[in-house]
Scaffold this active site. Structure first.
Site, PDB file in Angstrom:
ATOM      1  N   THR A   1       0.841  -1.201   0.000  1.00  0.00           N
ATOM      2  CA  THR A   1       0.000   0.000   0.000  1.00  0.00           C
ATOM      3  C   THR A   1       0.873   1.247   0.000  1.00  0.00           C
ATOM      4  O   THR A   1       0.645   2.196  -0.752  1.00  0.00           O
ATOM      5  CB  THR A   1      -0.900   0.004   1.258  1.00  0.00           C
ATOM      6  OG1 THR A   1      -1.725  -1.145   1.228  1.00  0.00           O
ATOM      7  CG2 THR A   1      -1.767   1.246   1.320  1.00  0.00           C
ATOM      8  N   CYS A   2       1.907   1.243   0.843  1.00  0.00           N
ATOM      9  CA  CYS A   2       2.735   2.434   1.038  1.00  0.00           C
ATOM     10  C   CYS A   2       3.304   2.965  -0.274  1.00  0.00           C
ATOM     11  O   CYS A   2       3.138   4.142  -0.600  1.00  0.00           O
ATOM     12  CB  CYS A   2       3.860   2.112   2.017  1.00  0.00           C
ATOM     13  SG  CYS A   2       4.980   3.477   2.271  1.00  0.00           S
TER      14      CYS A   2
ATOM     15  N   ALA B   1     -11.057  13.307  10.271  1.00  0.00           N
ATOM     16  CA  ALA B   1      -9.947  14.282  10.303  1.00  0.00           C
ATOM     17  C   ALA B   1      -8.688  13.622  10.848  1.00  0.00           C
ATOM     18  O   ALA B   1      -8.035  14.125  11.755  1.00  0.00           O
ATOM     19  CB  ALA B   1     -10.335  15.484  11.159  1.00  0.00           C
TER      20      ALA B   1
ATOM     21  N   ALA C   1     -12.099   8.355   5.143  1.00  0.00           N
ATOM     22  CA  ALA C   1     -10.781   8.193   5.783  1.00  0.00           C
ATOM     23  C   ALA C   1     -10.995   8.016   7.283  1.00  0.00           C
ATOM     24  O   ALA C   1     -10.597   8.832   8.097  1.00  0.00           O
ATOM     25  CB  ALA C   1      -9.903   9.403   5.490  1.00  0.00           C
TER      26      ALA C   1
ATOM     27  N   HIS D   1      23.564  27.383  12.442  1.00  0.00           N
ATOM     28  CA  HIS D   1      22.703  28.532  12.208  1.00  0.00           C
ATOM     29  C   HIS D   1      22.860  28.976  10.760  1.00  0.00           C
ATOM     30  O   HIS D   1      23.989  29.061  10.285  1.00  0.00           O
ATOM     31  CB  HIS D   1      23.101  29.686  13.139  1.00  0.00           C
ATOM     32  CG  HIS D   1      22.318  30.935  12.890  1.00  0.00           C
ATOM     33  ND1 HIS D   1      21.008  31.070  13.276  1.00  0.00           N
ATOM     34  CD2 HIS D   1      22.665  32.095  12.274  1.00  0.00           C
ATOM     35  CE1 HIS D   1      20.583  32.267  12.909  1.00  0.00           C
ATOM     36  NE2 HIS D   1      21.571  32.910  12.292  1.00  0.00           N
TER      37      HIS D   1
HETATM   38  P1  NAI Z   1      -7.218   7.782  11.499  1.00  0.00           P
HETATM   39  O1  NAI Z   1      -7.464   6.743  12.509  1.00  0.00           O
HETATM   40  O2  NAI Z   1      -5.944   8.560  11.528  1.00  0.00           O
HETATM   41  O3  NAI Z   1      -8.424   8.868  11.555  1.00  0.00           O
HETATM   42  C1  NAI Z   1      -9.770   8.497  11.343  1.00  0.00           C
HETATM   43  C2  NAI Z   1     -10.693   9.617  11.814  1.00  0.00           C
HETATM   44  O4  NAI Z   1     -12.018   9.325  11.394  1.00  0.00           O
HETATM   45  C3  NAI Z   1     -10.721   9.774  13.324  1.00  0.00           C
HETATM   46  O5  NAI Z   1     -10.472  11.113  13.659  1.00  0.00           O
HETATM   47  C4  NAI Z   1     -12.143   9.329  13.687  1.00  0.00           C
HETATM   48  O6  NAI Z   1     -12.645   9.974  14.835  1.00  0.00           O
HETATM   49  C5  NAI Z   1     -12.936   9.689  12.431  1.00  0.00           C
HETATM   50  N1  NAI Z   1     -14.187   8.951  12.251  1.00  0.00           N
HETATM   51  C6  NAI Z   1     -14.393   7.616  12.416  1.00  0.00           C
HETATM   52  N2  NAI Z   1     -15.695   7.316  12.154  1.00  0.00           N
HETATM   53  C7  NAI Z   1     -16.321   8.465  11.799  1.00  0.00           C
HETATM   54  C8  NAI Z   1     -17.664   8.794  11.407  1.00  0.00           C
HETATM   55  N3  NAI Z   1     -18.629   7.878  11.305  1.00  0.00           N
HETATM   56  N4  NAI Z   1     -17.959  10.078  11.120  1.00  0.00           N
HETATM   57  C9  NAI Z   1     -16.997  11.040  11.210  1.00  0.00           C
HETATM   58  N5  NAI Z   1     -15.717  10.778  11.563  1.00  0.00           N
HETATM   59  C10 NAI Z   1     -15.387   9.513  11.859  1.00  0.00           C
HETATM   60  O7  NAI Z   1      -7.433   7.055  10.089  1.00  0.00           O
HETATM   61  P2  NAI Z   1      -6.961   7.388   8.601  1.00  0.00           P
HETATM   62  O8  NAI Z   1      -6.704   8.844   8.421  1.00  0.00           O
HETATM   63  O9  NAI Z   1      -7.985   6.733   7.741  1.00  0.00           O
HETATM   64  O10 NAI Z   1      -5.578   6.645   8.480  1.00  0.00           O
HETATM   65  C11 NAI Z   1      -5.526   5.208   8.575  1.00  0.00           C
HETATM   66  C12 NAI Z   1      -4.189   4.742   9.053  1.00  0.00           C
HETATM   67  O11 NAI Z   1      -3.189   5.008   8.087  1.00  0.00           O
HETATM   68  C13 NAI Z   1      -3.765   5.416  10.334  1.00  0.00           C
HETATM   69  O12 NAI Z   1      -3.335   4.437  11.236  1.00  0.00           O
HETATM   70  C14 NAI Z   1      -2.644   6.316   9.925  1.00  0.00           C
HETATM   71  O13 NAI Z   1      -1.666   6.435  10.951  1.00  0.00           O
HETATM   72  C15 NAI Z   1      -2.082   5.625   8.693  1.00  0.00           C
HETATM   73  N6  NAI Z   1      -1.515   6.634   7.800  1.00  0.00           N
HETATM   74  C16 NAI Z   1      -0.360   7.251   8.145  1.00  0.00           C
HETATM   75  C17 NAI Z   1       0.173   8.244   7.375  1.00  0.00           C
HETATM   76  C18 NAI Z   1       1.409   8.934   7.825  1.00  0.00           C
HETATM   77  O14 NAI Z   1       2.115   8.393   8.668  1.00  0.00           O
HETATM   78  N7  NAI Z   1       1.711  10.128   7.319  1.00  0.00           N
HETATM   79  C19 NAI Z   1      -0.477   8.687   6.123  1.00  0.00           C
HETATM   80  C20 NAI Z   1      -1.704   8.009   5.887  1.00  0.00           C
HETATM   81  C21 NAI Z   1      -2.177   7.021   6.692  1.00  0.00           C
END
Ligand code: NAI
Length: 462
Positions: free
Chosen positions: A41-42, A177, A266, A441
């Site tokens: 996926t990554c 979010a 998401a 710096h």
């Molecule tokens: P996430 O777990 O970060 O956020 C999901 C959000 O959706 C939460 O804030 C939650 O409260 C909200 N939510 C859940 N059900 C809902 C509903 N019915 N209505 C409204 N809001 C709702 O999940 P995300 O962003 O999908 O990422 C998945 C995984 O992928 C995570 O574990 C993340 O760490 C990883 N990831 C990491 C990245 C990075 O390290 N830069 C980039 C992309 C993903």
């Protein structure tokens, strides 16, 4: 005679890193991957393509908002969306082919196809059963579904669809979010879409330091992202090329609707273990679907290990990579180890957000005596020179011993800056150790040193 010492199932960051390390340690290794390219996926539909789009759209933002101030005049570039996607695909190709090259170099066999485990010691790919002394499950995760929301990857998309939309939507509604919602929301906001993020909780990025959450949300709002907080999404109705998102506000249970051209779901990911045949093996799983492992990544079935998003812990590529290397060492009879207390998390928006260790809220809940050193990027000359004076570095240290317990950064290159603190934490360093280290710096890193100074006698430029 087994065909292999180790067969790793899954060619993502956990799996491919594990396979390479196994081979480097002298084990005859194969890696099973059903996609047409390695990297999981990554590399194919996650971290890497999103970074390409974030980079392209950040460049556009710079041209539109900051070029004139620097005396760079002329019309801002027009967006050629097809070319931007082609650039993203080219970045993916370069990276996935790189893994293929590393497999050849390290003599890791790529078994092309989807693997299953008919019995301990056996991995089936297509019609062929391969024998393996050890099996490592590194099958990752898939987007979790939301009741009442049907994904078609056209109008209602996951991160996968969001990386390849046929055109830039006029109105994008993001459900959740979290990291994916905010990174992809930023991409489309910079491309001119009207972006509304609907979030169940009252703050963005769950689990993150509360001060960072507030600052981050304020900055994103300034960048044009709209937020509907405390809103539980009830369902999405799709009408050919449009959608209606229904949600209820938690505070008064009132029902609302919002229109969108595209809806990005998401709301988290779940372990992906479909088709492996875990039930037949009697392999134990946890209530949320993760494979149960011990401290050495061994599952309940002898000779089968599991790592990455398929087991407990943060769903992060680098956590999977570390586990991949460590389990390879365990299998080779060495002492593989992962320090789960020092795993950084990064969000690649502008500004970037990064954290490691505990949050202030956790310290409060645990009743621990701590001190805080905070430094604003407004006091950092380099940050101001590149229009990135917003944000701060916050270091949390033990009140008595001064040992660094955690750090939270929002600001330029936060995802790079955090590693200085990770290394310090690995060495059990105090905030004073960082403060006494000469920092060049002008660099953003000076803000880290200043925050460390603020844990003691005070920052200089505050
Ligand atoms: P996430 O777990 O970060 O956020 C999901 C959000 O959706 C939460 O804030 C939650 O409260 C909200 N939510 C859940 N059900 C809902 C509903 N019915 N209505 C409204 N809001 C709702 O999940 P995300 O962003 O999908 O990422 C998945 C995984 O992928 C995570 O574990 C993340 O760490 C990883 N990831 C990491 C990245 C990075 O390290 N830069 C980039 C992309 C993903």
């Amino acid at each position: 005679m087994a065909d292999y010492d180790v067969i790793v199932i899954g060619g993502g960051p956990g799996g491919y890193v594990c396979a390479i390390r196994c081979a480097q340690l002298g084990l005859k290794t194969a890696c099973v991957e059903g996609r047409d390219s390695l990297g999981g996926t990554c590399l194919n539909v996650g971290c890497i393509p999103s970074k390409a789009l974030l980079h392209a759209t950040h460049s556009l933002h710079e041209a539109e908002h900051n070029f004139a101030a620097m005396g760079l005049t002329g019309a801002a570039p027009k967006v050629d969306w097809k070319q931007m996607l082609a650039y993203k695909d080219d970045v993916i190709g370069q990276n996935t082919k790189g893994i293929e090259f590393l497999f050849k170099k390290n003599k890791v066999d790529w078994l092309k196809g989807w693997g299953s485990i008919p019995a301990a010691g056996q991995v089936k790919v297509g019609d062929t059963v391969h024998n393996a002394r050890n099996i490592v499950i590194a099958t990752g995760s898939a987007p979790s579904s939301l009741p009442g929301v049907e994904i078609d990857e056209k109008v209602v998309v996951t991160s996968t669809g969001a990386l390849s939309l046929p055109k830039i939507p006029r109105k994008l509604v993001v459900i959740g979010a979290g990291v994916i919602g905010l990174e992809m929301g930023s991409v489309y906001a910079r491309l001119g879409a009207e972006v509304t993020v609907v979030e169940y909780l009252d703050s963005i990025t769950p689990g993150m330091d509360a001060e960072v959450q507030r600052t981050f949300q304020r900055i994103l709002k300034k960048q044009g992202l709209d937020f509907i907080m405390g809103a539980a999404v009830q369902g999405v109705e799709t009408l050919k090329t449009k959608a209606k998102v229904s949600y209820k506000l938690r505070k008064d249970d009132s029902a609302h609707q919002i229109d969108a051209d595209v809806v990005l779901v998401a709301t988290g990911r779940k372990p992906y273990t479909d088709g492996l045949g875990l039930e037949g093996l009697g392999l134990e799983t946890l209530p949320r679907g993760q494979i149960k492992t011990d401290a050495h990544w061994a599952t309940s079935v002898k000779g089968i290990y599991a790592i990455g998003d398929a087991i407990e812990g943060p769903m992060l590529a680098h956590k999977a990579e570390d586990e991949g290397m460590a389990v390879a060492e365990v299998i080779a009879g060495k002492h593989g180890h992962v320090n789960y207390g020092v795993i950084p998390g990064v969000i690649y928006t502008t500004p970037e957000v990064a954290s490691v260790g505990v949050t202030e809220q956790q310290l409060k809940e645990e009743g621990r005596a701590y001190k805080t050193g905070k430094f604003s990027f407004m006091g950092n000359g380099r940050a101001k020179a590149v229009f990135q004076g917003e944000g701060f570095v916050k270091i949390l240290a033990d009140k008595q011993t001064d040992r660094i317990l955690g750090a939270h950064i929002i600001g330029p290159s936060a995802g790079e800056l955090i590693h200085e603190i990770c290394v310090a934490m690995e060495f059990g360093a105090s905030a004073q150790d960082l403060a006494l280290t000469c920092h060049a710096h002008p660099t953003y890193s000076e803000a880290v040193r200043e925050a460390a100074l603020a844990c003691g006698d005070g920052a200089i430029h505050a």
